[in-house]
Design an enzyme around this catalytic site. Structure first.
Site, short mmCIF file in Angstrom:
data_model
loop_
_atom_site.label_atom_id
_atom_site.label_comp_id
_atom_site.label_asym_id
_atom_site.label_seq_id
_atom_site.Cartn_x
_atom_site.Cartn_y
_atom_site.Cartn_z
N GLU A 153 0.82 -1.22 0.00
CA GLU A 153 0.00 0.00 0.00
C GLU A 153 0.85 1.27 0.00
O GLU A 153 0.44 2.29 -0.57
CB GLU A 153 -0.94 0.02 1.21
CG GLU A 153 -2.06 -1.01 1.13
CD GLU A 153 -1.69 -2.35 1.73
OE1 GLU A 153 -2.57 -3.24 1.80
OE2 GLU A 153 -0.51 -2.52 2.13
N PHE A 180 -11.45 -7.25 13.93
CA PHE A 180 -10.34 -7.69 13.08
C PHE A 180 -10.04 -6.64 12.01
O PHE A 180 -10.92 -6.15 11.32
CB PHE A 180 -10.71 -9.02 12.41
CG PHE A 180 -9.65 -9.54 11.47
CD1 PHE A 180 -8.40 -9.92 11.95
CD2 PHE A 180 -9.90 -9.62 10.11
CE1 PHE A 180 -7.42 -10.38 11.07
CE2 PHE A 180 -8.94 -10.08 9.23
CZ PHE A 180 -7.68 -10.46 9.71
N GLN A 181 -8.78 -6.30 11.89
CA GLN A 181 -8.28 -5.29 10.95
C GLN A 181 -8.99 -3.94 11.11
O GLN A 181 -9.25 -3.23 10.13
CB GLN A 181 -8.39 -5.79 9.50
CG GLN A 181 -7.41 -6.92 9.20
CD GLN A 181 -7.27 -7.23 7.72
OE1 GLN A 181 -8.20 -7.06 6.94
NE2 GLN A 181 -6.10 -7.72 7.34
N LYS A 186 -17.63 -1.05 5.74
CA LYS A 186 -17.94 -2.14 4.81
C LYS A 186 -19.44 -2.25 4.55
O LYS A 186 -19.87 -2.46 3.40
CB LYS A 186 -17.38 -3.46 5.35
CG LYS A 186 -17.57 -4.62 4.37
CD LYS A 186 -16.85 -5.88 4.85
CE LYS A 186 -16.96 -6.99 3.80
NZ LYS A 186 -16.20 -8.21 4.20
N MET A 241 23.95 9.40 3.37
CA MET A 241 23.91 10.69 4.04
C MET A 241 24.18 10.53 5.54
O MET A 241 24.86 11.38 6.15
CB MET A 241 22.55 11.37 3.82
CG MET A 241 22.51 12.80 4.31
SD MET A 241 23.69 13.89 3.47
CE MET A 241 22.70 14.43 2.06
#
Length: 579
Positions: free
Chosen positions: A51, A113-114, A163, A478
């Site tokens: 993502e 969940f999630q 959802k 760097m």
């Protein structure tokens, strides 16, 4: 008459109505209902491998096209993986809309969940964000999101949709007009502010045009050219503004800041007037703020009123779209000049002498190994200024800013404000999607490349033939430079051993790309030309460069720009410059 459909279908139809032609994303449980109508949509969906890649690709697309970039992800980890690209887009004022799925509305707040409160997480660095639990609200939220992202100071907007809102039946009603109380970006500058600015410019004998990325966002490069040539003053372009004013123009003094040119840094320090256009007095430009341009008055023009006076007092604040602001300033300045103007000749003579005395340059490694600056310089010379150059973050980013020649806006992409390692490959992917007929080079470090290189699989499978130059110094370069300068060469956890593991050529081949390698100066041109000739696959070139090359000039963090050094122990000789 409205038409009954699922919330998911309403979402996709809303995106189509907003003019979306491509989006980058990955499906998952909470967003899955939306992926069924995506299957039949005219919108091209590019399935990324992470993502974060979707977010940076949306940013790259937006920076090249000027349109809103779109990414889509599921709830929980899918959404949190977009946090870095959203913060990146906010810092660099990039228009982006992120669509995320959320757990069903009845489960919100139960640690389902999630589940993640992505609206709360992203509130500090989105222009606005939404949590949609009623499917009827989807079209208006999408329409508003695109308007907010692209208007005023551009930035990211998140739309989080439960959802069950995607699953329920609803009416699709696309709003004919938008009314957003409290959100009214000021486009036209105030006449009095323009007059005050013009009067101050006419009186100034040491003016500098301090140009930021806002000029590119406003598509105001032509107006900037007219203003610069009318005034005749030095022009400096920040890291985010490279290409807004041609590098080849005799008035261009380069990039200011921590790794800016001596000419640009000194022009700001010694000026009596900063004509600040879409820049934000960032700490990388100003150094120690209390010592920055202490004798200069400030005209600060920006579309975001919150920027004006934030870091530096503005003697003349000008709020408005920069295209309109500069267009209004030109005739006002001409009118002022008819009354008389200060003589810039001594200032220009001194500054031109300084620029000639301290040009950008570099030493070739004494051991005969490959110079990273030379590699980047040759990529630019062979590929030309019509190409798009994308950098990660670190030494290679600064060398790309210094040694690629930029002549056009929207040809330089990098993570300026947030400094996001791993930005280059997915942003280059998005840039190539937005400009498919243009060569896109990602100039990346071996550290950055190993964070997001999986998106080369996406490129290979979706016919997105970007080119990647890995500036492989087998280090977090760097950080290693700072360890050399400030930590007595104690190289704690900066060695990547990237010339040993992984084999970048084999890795490129495994991901469906052409892998090339180069470690000799005499082979550089041929390898670049070969990479440029391959346009049906992504190309990865492992440039194995000198490990201890450093970025110069440099202003150490927290110090004054007056303390700029052009090499480790060398500062410019100010006294001889008659500034």
């Amino acid at each position: 008459m409205s038409k009954k459909m699922s919330g998911a279908k309403s979402l996709v139809q809303s995106l189509e109505s907003a003019g979306v032609d491509v989006m980058f994303g990955i499906p998952g449980g909470a967003i899955l209902p939306a992926y069924d109508p995506i299957f039949d949509s005219s919108i091209r969906h590019i399935l990324v491998r992470h993502e974060q890649g979707a977010g940076h690709a949306a940013t790259g697309y937006a920076q090249v096209t000027g349109r809103v970039g779109v990414c889509i992800a599921t709830s929980g980890p899918g959404a949190t993986n977009l946090v870095t690209p959203l913060a990146d887009a906010a810092m660099d004022s990039v228009p982006m809309v992120a669509i995320t799925g959320q757990v069903p509305s009845a489960a919100i707040g139960t640690d389902a969940f999630q589940e993640a409160d992505i609206r709360g997480i992203t509130m500090p660095f989105t222009k606005h964000n939404y949590l949609i639990t009623d499917p009827l609200e989807i079209p208006r939220a999408i329409a508003e999101a695109f308007y907010i992202a692209s208007s005023g100071r551009p930035g990211p907007v998140l739309v989080d949709i439960a959802k069950d809102a995607l699953q329920k039946e609803t009416d699709f009603i696309w709003p004919k007009d938008l009314s957003l109380p409290g959100y009214h970006p000021q486009i036209e500058p105030e006449n009095q502010a323009i007059k005050d600015a013009a009067a101050l410019i006419a009186q100034s004998s040491k003016p500098v045009l301090y140009v930021g990325g806002g000029v590119i966002k406003a598509n105001a490069s032509k107006e900037l050219m007219q203003l610069a040539e009318l005034l005749g003053a030095p022009v400096v372009t920040t890291l985010m503004a490279l290409g807004s004013f041609p590098d080849s123009h005799p008035q261009h003094f380069g990039m200011p800041g921590m790794h800016g040119t001596v000419g640009a840094v000194t022009a700001l320090q010694k000026a009596d007037l900063l004509i600040t256009l879409g820049a934000r007095f960032d700490d990388r430009v100003t150094g120690k703020l209390s010592t920055f341009a202490v004798n200069a008055k400030v005209i600060h023009a920006d579309i975001d009123p919150a920027e004006i006076g934030k870091n530096r007092y503005a003697d003349v604040p000008v709020v408005g779209d920069l295209k309109h602001t500069i267009a209004a300033l030109i005739p006002a300045l001409k009118a002022e000049f008819t009354k008389g103007r200060a003589d810039l000749a001594p200032w220009l003579t001194a500054m031109n002498k300084l620029r000639a005395t301290y040009p950008l340059g570099y030493d070739l490694p004494k051991d005969g190994s490959l110079s990273p600056q030379y590699v980047i310089e040759r990529i630019s010379a062979i590929t030309g200024p019509e190409a798009i150059y994308v950098a990660g973050v670190g030494q290679h980013q600064m060398w790309a800013a210094q040694f690629v020649k930029y002549e056009n806006p929207r040809t330089w992409l990098n993570s300026g404000g947030l400094g996001t390692m791993g930005y280059a490959v997915p942003a280059a992917m998005g840039a190539k999607v937005g400009a498919p007929d243009t060569i896109v080079w990602a100039i990346d470090g071996d550290g950055c490349f190993q964070m997001t290189n999986q998106e080369l699989v996406t490129c290979a499978l979706n016919n997105i033939p970007i080119k990647v130059a890995i500036i492989n110094n087998e280090s977090l370069g760097m950080v290693r430079q700072w360890q050399t300068l400030f930590y007595e060469g104690r190289y704690s956890n900066t060695s990547l051993e990237s010339k040993r593991v992984p084999d970048f050529v084999k890795l490129a081949d495994a991901m469906g790309c052409v892998g090339l390698t180069c470690d000799r100066m005499e082979d550089v041109d041929a390898v670049i030309k070969k990479a440029n000739s391959i346009n049906d696959q992504p190309v990865v070139v492992d440039f194995r460069v000198f490990r201890d090359a450093m970025v110069w000039p440099m202003v150490a963090a927290g110090t004054s720009n007056d303390d700029i050094k052009i090499a480790r122990e060398i500062a410019p000789d100010w006294d001889s410059q008659e500034l």
